[in-house]
Design a protein around this motif. Structure first.
Motif, PDB file in Angstrom:
ATOM      1  N   GLN A   1      88.199  57.396  63.188  1.00 39.11           N
ATOM      2  CA  GLN A   1      89.112  56.430  63.811  1.00 39.11           C
ATOM      3  C   GLN A   1      90.137  55.933  62.778  1.00 39.11           C
ATOM      4  O   GLN A   1      91.335  55.863  63.061  1.00 39.11           O
ATOM      5  CB  GLN A   1      88.314  55.247  64.364  1.00 39.11           C
ATOM      6  N   LEU A   2      89.641  55.636  61.583  1.00 38.79           N
ATOM      7  CA  LEU A   2      90.542  55.152  60.530  1.00 38.79           C
ATOM      8  C   LEU A   2      91.608  56.204  60.236  1.00 38.79           C
ATOM      9  O   LEU A   2      92.802  55.890  60.122  1.00 38.79           O
ATOM     10  CB  LEU A   2      89.748  54.828  59.257  1.00 38.79           C
ATOM     11  N   ASN A   3      91.184  57.444  60.126  1.00 43.84           N
ATOM     12  CA  ASN A   3      92.135  58.530  59.864  1.00 43.84           C
ATOM     13  C   ASN A   3      93.215  58.595  60.923  1.00 43.84           C
ATOM     14  O   ASN A   3      94.400  58.713  60.612  1.00 43.84           O
ATOM     15  CB  ASN A   3      91.397  59.872  59.861  1.00 43.84           C
ATOM     16  N   ASN A   4      92.776  58.501  62.184  1.00 45.32           N
ATOM     17  CA  ASN A   4      93.750  58.589  63.280  1.00 45.32           C
ATOM     18  C   ASN A   4      94.712  57.407  63.261  1.00 45.32           C
ATOM     19  O   ASN A   4      95.921  57.579  63.438  1.00 45.32           O
ATOM     20  CB  ASN A   4      93.028  58.645  64.635  1.00 45.32           C
ATOM     21  N   ILE A   5      94.162  56.226  63.027  1.00 44.84           N
ATOM     22  CA  ILE A   5      95.030  55.022  62.990  1.00 44.84           C
ATOM     23  C   ILE A   5      96.005  55.129  61.816  1.00 44.84           C
ATOM     24  O   ILE A   5      97.203  54.880  61.946  1.00 44.84           O
ATOM     25  CB  ILE A   5      94.173  53.730  62.882  1.00 44.84           C
ATOM     26  N   TYR A   6      95.471  55.529  60.678  1.00 52.30           N
ATOM     27  CA  TYR A   6      96.312  55.685  59.479  1.00 52.30           C
ATOM     28  C   TYR A   6      97.448  56.689  59.739  1.00 52.30           C
ATOM     29  O   TYR A   6      98.613  56.415  59.450  1.00 52.30           O
ATOM     30  CB  TYR A   6      95.431  56.128  58.301  1.00 52.30           C
ATOM     31  N   ASN A   7      97.082  57.849  60.317  1.00 49.47           N
ATOM     32  CA  ASN A   7      98.104  58.872  60.574  1.00 49.47           C
ATOM     33  C   ASN A   7      99.195  58.351  61.512  1.00 49.47           C
ATOM     34  O   ASN A   7     100.384  58.579  61.301  1.00 49.47           O
ATOM     35  CB  ASN A   7      97.471  60.133  61.174  1.00 49.47           C
ATOM     36  N   GLU A   8      98.753  57.639  62.519  1.00 58.30           N
ATOM     37  CA  GLU A   8      99.717  57.087  63.482  1.00 58.30           C
ATOM     38  C   GLU A   8     100.644  56.076  62.777  1.00 58.30           C
ATOM     39  O   GLU A   8     101.846  56.073  62.990  1.00 58.30           O
ATOM     40  CB  GLU A   8      98.925  56.418  64.626  1.00 58.30           C
TER      41      GLU A   8
ATOM     42  N   SER B   1     101.593  53.130  51.795  1.00 62.58           N
ATOM     43  CA  SER B   1     100.235  52.574  51.857  1.00 62.58           C
ATOM     44  C   SER B   1      99.183  53.660  52.071  1.00 62.58           C
ATOM     45  O   SER B   1      99.502  54.791  52.440  1.00 62.58           O
ATOM     46  CB  SER B   1     100.150  51.564  52.996  1.00 62.58           C
ATOM     47  N   GLY B   2      97.934  53.261  51.846  1.00 60.05           N
ATOM     48  CA  GLY B   2      96.830  54.214  51.991  1.00 60.05           C
ATOM     49  C   GLY B   2      95.792  53.735  52.998  1.00 60.05           C
ATOM     50  O   GLY B   2      95.948  52.670  53.617  1.00 60.05           O
ATOM     51  N   ARG B   3      94.718  54.521  53.107  1.00 60.40           N
ATOM     52  CA  ARG B   3      93.685  54.204  54.104  1.00 60.40           C
ATOM     53  C   ARG B   3      92.975  52.878  53.786  1.00 60.40           C
ATOM     54  O   ARG B   3      92.636  52.129  54.684  1.00 60.40           O
ATOM     55  CB  ARG B   3      92.666  55.342  54.178  1.00 60.40           C
ATOM     56  N   ALA B   4      92.771  52.608  52.475  1.00 57.77           N
ATOM     57  CA  ALA B   4      92.071  51.363  52.112  1.00 57.77           C
ATOM     58  C   ALA B   4      92.876  50.156  52.602  1.00 57.77           C
ATOM     59  O   ALA B   4      92.306  49.179  53.103  1.00 57.77           O
ATOM     60  CB  ALA B   4      91.887  51.283  50.606  1.00 57.77           C
ATOM     61  N   GLY B   5      94.200  50.266  52.468  1.00 51.23           N
ATOM     62  CA  GLY B   5      95.063  49.181  52.933  1.00 51.23           C
ATOM     63  C   GLY B   5      94.965  49.021  54.432  1.00 51.23           C
ATOM     64  O   GLY B   5      94.833  47.896  54.949  1.00 51.23           O
ATOM     65  N   VAL B   6      95.005  50.158  55.146  1.00 53.88           N
ATOM     66  CA  VAL B   6      94.930  50.094  56.612  1.00 53.88           C
ATOM     67  C   VAL B   6      93.572  49.517  57.031  1.00 53.88           C
ATOM     68  O   VAL B   6      93.498  48.648  57.905  1.00 53.88           O
ATOM     69  CB  VAL B   6      95.159  51.496  57.237  1.00 53.88           C
ATOM     70  N   ARG B   7      92.504  49.952  56.350  1.00 57.69           N
ATOM     71  CA  ARG B   7      91.174  49.423  56.703  1.00 57.69           C
ATOM     72  C   ARG B   7      91.131  47.909  56.524  1.00 57.69           C
ATOM     73  O   ARG B   7      90.608  47.182  57.378  1.00 57.69           O
ATOM     74  CB  ARG B   7      90.081  50.094  55.863  1.00 57.69           C
ATOM     75  N   SER B   8      91.720  47.445  55.415  1.00 66.59           N
ATOM     76  CA  SER B   8      91.694  46.009  55.151  1.00 66.59           C
ATOM     77  C   SER B   8      92.485  45.226  56.204  1.00 66.59           C
ATOM     78  O   SER B   8      92.039  44.173  56.684  1.00 66.59           O
ATOM     79  CB  SER B   8      92.228  45.771  53.740  1.00 66.59           C
ATOM     80  N   VAL B   9      93.653  45.764  56.590  1.00 61.93           N
ATOM     81  CA  VAL B   9      94.453  45.081  57.623  1.00 61.93           C
ATOM     82  C   VAL B   9      93.679  45.083  58.947  1.00 61.93           C
ATOM     83  O   VAL B   9      93.640  44.066  59.662  1.00 61.93           O
ATOM     84  CB  VAL B   9      95.836  45.757  57.783  1.00 61.93           C
ATOM     85  N   LEU B  10      93.016  46.208  59.245  1.00 57.49           N
ATOM     86  CA  LEU B  10      92.243  46.272  60.491  1.00 57.49           C
ATOM     87  C   LEU B  10      91.158  45.201  60.502  1.00 57.49           C
ATOM     88  O   LEU B  10      90.926  44.537  61.509  1.00 57.49           O
ATOM     89  CB  LEU B  10      91.610  47.665  60.653  1.00 57.49           C
ATOM     90  N   LYS B  11      90.528  45.029  59.366  1.00 59.40           N
ATOM     91  CA  LYS B  11      89.480  43.996  59.245  1.00 59.40           C
ATOM     92  C   LYS B  11      90.062  42.623  59.559  1.00 59.40           C
ATOM     93  O   LYS B  11      89.501  41.847  60.325  1.00 59.40           O
ATOM     94  CB  LYS B  11      88.931  44.000  57.816  1.00 59.40           C
ATOM     95  N   ASP B  12      91.228  42.344  58.936  1.00 61.12           N
ATOM     96  CA  ASP B  12      91.889  41.048  59.186  1.00 61.12           C
ATOM     97  C   ASP B  12      92.221  40.878  60.664  1.00 61.12           C
ATOM     98  O   ASP B  12      92.250  39.757  61.180  1.00 61.12           O
ATOM     99  CB  ASP B  12      93.200  40.935  58.396  1.00 61.12           C
ATOM    100  N   LEU B  13      92.508  42.004  61.331  1.00 57.92           N
ATOM    101  CA  LEU B  13      92.888  41.928  62.747  1.00 57.92           C
ATOM    102  C   LEU B  13      91.659  41.902  63.665  1.00 57.92           C
ATOM    103  O   LEU B  13      91.794  41.886  64.885  1.00 57.92           O
ATOM    104  CB  LEU B  13      93.778  43.122  63.112  1.00 57.92           C
ATOM    105  N   GLY B  14      90.489  41.938  63.073  1.00 58.64           N
ATOM    106  CA  GLY B  14      89.253  41.840  63.881  1.00 58.64           C
ATOM    107  C   GLY B  14      88.596  43.181  64.181  1.00 58.64           C
ATOM    108  O   GLY B  14      87.594  43.225  64.898  1.00 58.64           O
ATOM    109  N   PHE B  15      89.147  44.276  63.663  1.00 54.86           N
ATOM    110  CA  PHE B  15      88.518  45.594  63.865  1.00 54.86           C
ATOM    111  C   PHE B  15      87.590  45.857  62.680  1.00 54.86           C
ATOM    112  O   PHE B  15      87.951  46.537  61.722  1.00 54.86           O
ATOM    113  CB  PHE B  15      89.584  46.691  63.971  1.00 54.86           C
ATOM    114  N   GLU B  16      86.413  45.264  62.760  1.00 52.13           N
ATOM    115  CA  GLU B  16      85.521  45.243  61.602  1.00 52.13           C
ATOM    116  C   GLU B  16      84.976  46.621  61.230  1.00 52.13           C
ATOM    117  O   GLU B  16      84.926  46.985  60.076  1.00 52.13           O
ATOM    118  CB  GLU B  16      84.335  44.298  61.873  1.00 52.13           C
ATOM    119  N   SER B  17      84.542  47.381  62.287  1.00 50.74           N
ATOM    120  CA  SER B  17      83.816  48.607  61.937  1.00 50.74           C
ATOM    121  C   SER B  17      84.417  49.838  62.613  1.00 50.74           C
ATOM    122  O   SER B  17      83.922  50.264  63.652  1.00 50.74           O
ATOM    123  CB  SER B  17      82.342  48.469  62.325  1.00 50.74           C
TER     124      SER B  17
END
Ligand code: KIV
Ligand code: ZN
Length: 418
Positions: A359-366, A338-354
């Motif tokens: 932050q996205l980079n760090n979450i993605y790397n983890e 998966s890529g960052r766009a996918g992680v961003r979209s899942v984060l949105k679904d989980l309520g992490f809108e912005s």
């Protein structure tokens, strides 16, 4: 513009309870069959082939009970299969008697292979078929005749036996690909040939019944519609012997997709399809592949490139919405592909809108570390934990530097005062 109402209806005959039960690992109890019949009514099938009453006393009473349950439901036809043995036709008629709308479906093998196995001449086979149809006709107007293994039968013989059975009163003529060997172009050709060469064919409904030995059952059924078939026989989940029968949902999805071209529609309530498929899978304990048409993965994506394009436009990788068929999408799956766009979209679904880019980079790397380590998709709950920790860490950093700045400011003020 053509509307759904201008389209011709394709009759859906469901044979889950008859051909579907011929699958070696499927055995229904009487209660299960009765329940399945009532669910098939909900799904909107036109004809329920409830079983083969002459096969055993248990089967007789089960089909009879179903016929009783449909005593006041003329919108659904209860059908039962029977060979051309006349005694069995009488028995089948007695079994179906309570149903408001009933069909006797009689069949005999017609191909060279089946004629040899039956040890009968063509004339004898035609005679048996005619007799069975006329006998069935005493009990109901609605009589179906199937030429078993029609696909491997000589065309001229098919013409002869279909003309004879139509004369005897058959109202539906069924063309089975019993061994699942045909391909779509040939099926369409055969149906067109039958339409223009069999005398009386215009008075009956022409039907297709496919097995899936080469994986062509649904494509062959659609090809038959293009050639003039107006009944398709199928089963829920494509259950059936060997590679199974035509899958009902797949046919409906194709008619939904190509209905304009085909000029046909069905009476199926598509939102009930996936829930019913799942219920049957639980009943039979025969699991469903996730990657089949309209399956669990129909709206699920895990490749980074796909997730990125899907975030912009769903039509890049999807032609259907399983929600329309009563299913639920798992959305994006986050794993090592998966890529960052996918992680961003899942984060949105989980309520992490912005989340910020960092932050996205760090979450993605983890997430990638977890995916690589476990060699599995990262569960949504874990993505939530990772994101929460990342946001807390950034918040702590921010407040620490604010404290520093304040301390520094205070010092500076003091200095000034001094
Ligand atoms: O596959 C087949 O030929 C059948 C017929 C009896 C309809 O199931
Ligand atoms: Zn069959």
């Amino acid at each position: 513009m053509e509307t759904q109402n201008d389209r011709e209806r394709v009759i859906i005959l469901d044979t889950s309870l008859r051909d579907g039960e011929q699958q070696p690992d499927i055995e229904y109890t009487q209660d299960q069959k009765i329940k399945i019949a009532s669910l098939l009514e909900k799904v909107g099938v036109d004809v329920i082939e409830a079983g083969y009453p002459a096969a055993s006393p248990g089967e007789f009473w089960t089909v009879n009970k179903i016929a009783h349950n449909f005593a006041n439901k003329p919108n659904v036809t209860i059908c039962a299969l029977v060979s051309t043995v006349v005694d069995h036709v009488h028995k089948t008629a007695a079994c179906l008697q309570p149903a408001a709308s009933k069909r006797i479906h009689t069949y005999i093998g017609t191909s060279p292979q089946h004629r040899a196995a039956l040890n009968k001449t063509k004339e004898e086979i035609i005679g048996d078929a005619q007799l069975a149809v006329s006998c069935a006709k005493q009990y109901t107007d609605d009589v179906q005749f199937s030429a078993e293994d029609a696909i491997r039968t000589e065309r001229e013989f098919l013409k002869e036996i279909f003309e004879a059975t139509i004369k005897a009163g058959a109202t539906t003529i069924n063309v089975p690909d019993t061994v699942g060997k045909q391909r779509p172009k040939k099926v369409e050709e055969l149906f067109k040939w039958l339409k223009s060469n069999v005398e009386g064919i215009e008075k009956v409904t022409l039907s297709i019944h496919c097995h899936n030995d080469l994986g062509n059952a649904s494509a062959n059924s659609i090809a038959a519609i293009e050639g003039g078939a107006r009944q398709v026989e199928c089963t829920m989940n494509g259950y059936g012997e060997r590679a199974g029968n035509t899958c009902l949902k797949t046919v409906v999805m194709n008619i939904d997709e190509y209905g304009d071209d085909l000029g046909v529609t069905t009476n199926i309530n598509r939102r009930h399809l996936i829930p019913m498929e799942r219920l049957l899978a639980r009943t039979t304990n025969v699991g469903l592949p996730t990657n089949r048409p309209g399956g669990e993965n129909a709206n699920t994506h895990k490749s980074g490139g796909h997730q990125s394009k899907m975030s912009k436009d769903k039509s890049t990788y999807e032609i259907l919405d399983i929600g329309e068929y009563g299913g639920r999408s798992k959305g994006f799956i986050i794993d090592k592909l998966s890529g960052r766009a996918g992680v961003r979209s899942v984060l949105k679904d989980l309520g992490f809108e912005s989340v910020t880019k960092t932050q996205l980079n760090n979450i993605y790397n983890e997430c990638m570390m977890v995916a690589d380590k476990t060699n599995k998709a990262v569960p949504k709950s874990q993505i939530k934990d990772i994101a929460t920790k990342e946001l807390e860490a950034r918040f702590n950093e921010a407040s620490a530097s604010q404290d520093n700045a304040q301390t520094h400011n205070v010092g500076f003020t003091r200095h000034m005062i001094r």
